[in-house]
Design an enzyme around this catalytic site. Structure first.
Site, PDB file in Angstrom:
ATOM      1  CB  VAL A   3       2.544  -0.582   4.131  1.00 53.38           C
ATOM      2  CG1 VAL A   3       2.972  -1.998   4.542  1.00 53.38           C
ATOM      3  CG2 VAL A   3       2.500   0.612   4.481  1.00 53.38           C
ATOM      4  N   GLY A  34       0.928  -0.941   0.141  1.00 51.95           N
ATOM      5  CA  GLY A  34       0.134  -0.208  -0.016  1.00 51.95           C
ATOM      6  C   GLY A  34       0.736   1.271   0.084  1.00 51.95           C
ATOM      7  CB  SER A  35       1.337   4.188  -1.537  1.00 52.63           C
ATOM      8  OG  SER A  35       0.594   3.976  -3.008  1.00 52.63           O
ATOM      9  N   GLY A  36       0.671   5.323   1.247  1.00 54.89           N
ATOM     10  CA  GLY A  36      -0.002   6.025   1.770  1.00 54.89           C
ATOM     11  C   GLY A  36      -0.463   7.473   1.866  1.00 54.89           C
ATOM     12  CE  LYS A  49       2.004   3.923   7.739  1.00 56.54           C
ATOM     13  NZ  LYS A  49       0.981   3.978   8.383  1.00 56.54           N
ATOM     14  CG  PHE A  83       3.620  10.350   6.053  1.00 59.83           C
ATOM     15  CD1 PHE A  83       2.819  11.947   6.059  1.00 59.83           C
ATOM     16  CD2 PHE A  83       1.177  10.290   7.105  1.00 59.83           C
ATOM     17  CE1 PHE A  83       3.179  12.658   6.946  1.00 59.83           C
ATOM     18  CE2 PHE A  83       0.923  10.964   7.947  1.00 59.83           C
ATOM     19  CZ  PHE A  83       1.315  12.779   7.845  1.00 59.83           C
ATOM     20  N   GLY A  84       4.278   7.449   3.008  1.00 58.57           N
ATOM     21  CA  GLY A  84       5.266   6.803   2.413  1.00 58.57           C
ATOM     22  C   GLY A  84       4.521   5.510   1.929  1.00 58.57           C
ATOM     23  CG  ASP A  87      -6.437   7.738  10.056  1.00 61.89           C
ATOM     24  OD1 ASP A  87      -7.837   8.094   9.235  1.00 61.89           O
ATOM     25  OD2 ASP A  87      -5.764   7.916   9.726  1.00 61.89           O
TER      26      ASP A  87
END
Ligand code: ADP
Ligand code: MG
Ligand code: MG
Length: 278
Positions: free
Chosen positions: A21, A14-16, A38, A18-19, A134
């Site tokens: 995973v 995954g990419s979110g 992460k 901030f950075g 969150d």
């Protein structure tokens, strides 16, 4: 992202915000195990390093529970802060719900199973003084593939916005708009982050049951609708009246009127014996 020591990188999970995973194998573990790492670019957060590390790592590192992703190790690479954690191979709940085609919603029994684990895991966090702030489908992971027939274990992840109650009640607006509690949108000076977490749990329950969200971010009036808890419960999806009753008592605008986590755990639908495997 360069060399990660004893971890061999495999694929991006995954990419979110901030950075990134990634999935990796810990070659030194006996036997070698999959881990999720992460990776947060060091440049971005260097200014608020302490707040950042507190949220993303410190709070979560004190949480050890079957329904919460556990941290294994934190280390620095020349370019990144790396957080190695337990790998959940079933992916996130958003994708899991999408796999249930064509309606993209879960049976009432599955929804209950997910919701029970979410509440029990969250109750543990709250008792340790940590609010997640969150909670959403993308931050709830599952430990198995969705189609094995066995019901997956739920793991809460992403404590990047979390808050410890020792640091007074929350006043900053964090989270994802369609999951945000009325008191946060309304801009209350101080709100109880734990009660705001419960609102998000209500949104999650609604979303998995009905295959859509109670509020629509495309609607230009959606903030006002959230503040007034102005939403509808679909009548075309057959769910137990007790389930609707629970939803209506969680998705209440005034946090003082909202069910507490204790009351949720005592609610008839929470305790109801639904058929297994449905
Ligand atoms: P962000 O703070 O950027 O949202 P997350 O920690 O939520 O980052 O991770 C982003 C995505 O990566 C998740 O929605 C999930 O799909 C995947 N992911 C994160 N941690 C794990 C894990 N431990 N096991 C499997 N997948 C993960
Ligand atoms: Mg996330
Ligand atoms: Mg995050």
């Amino acid at each position: 992202v360069g060399n990660l020591g004893r971890y061999t990188q495999e694929e991006v999970l995954g990419s979110g915000s901030f950075g990134l995973v990634i999935r990796a194998i810990d070659q030194e573990a006996q036997p070698p195990v999959h881990v999720a790492i992460k990776l947060l670019p060091r440049g971005n957060f260097i200014k608020n390093f302490k707040t950042y590390v507190n949220r993303e790592i410190l709070h979560q590192s004190s949480l050890k529970h079957p329904f919460i992703i556990s941290l294994r190790e934190v280390f620095l690479t020349p370019t990144h802060l790396a957080i190695a954690m337990e790998y959940a191979k079933g992916g996130n709940l958003f994708h899991y719900v999408l796999q249930h085609k064509p309606l993209c919603r879960l049976s009432e029994a599955k929804a209950q199973w997910i919701f029970q684990q979410l509440i029990i895991g969250l109750d543990y966090c709250h008792r340790r003084g940590v609010a997640n702030r969150d909670l959403k489908l993308e931050n709830l992971l599952l430990d198995r593939e969705g189609n094995t027939g066995i019901r997956p274990l739920l793991k809460i992840c992403d404590f990047g916005f979390s808050k410890h109650e020792m640091n007074s009640s929350a006043k900053t607006s964090v989270g994802t708009p369609i999951y945000m509690a009325p008191e946060i949108i309304y801009g209350s000076n101080r709100y109880d982050a734990k009660m705001a977490d419960l609102w998000s749990c209500g949104i999650i329950l609604y979303a998995v049951l009905f295959g859509r969200y109670p509020f629509d971010a495309q609607d230009r009036d959606y903030a006002r609708k959230i503040v007034n808890a102005d939403y509808e419960v679909p009548v075309d999806v057959p769910v137990n009246p007790e389930c609707v009753d629970l939803l209506l008592r969680i998705l209440v605008a005034d946090p003082a009127e909202r069910l507490s986590i204790e009351d949720i755990k005592m609610h008839p639908w929470f305790l109801r014996d639904l058929p297994r495997g449905a």
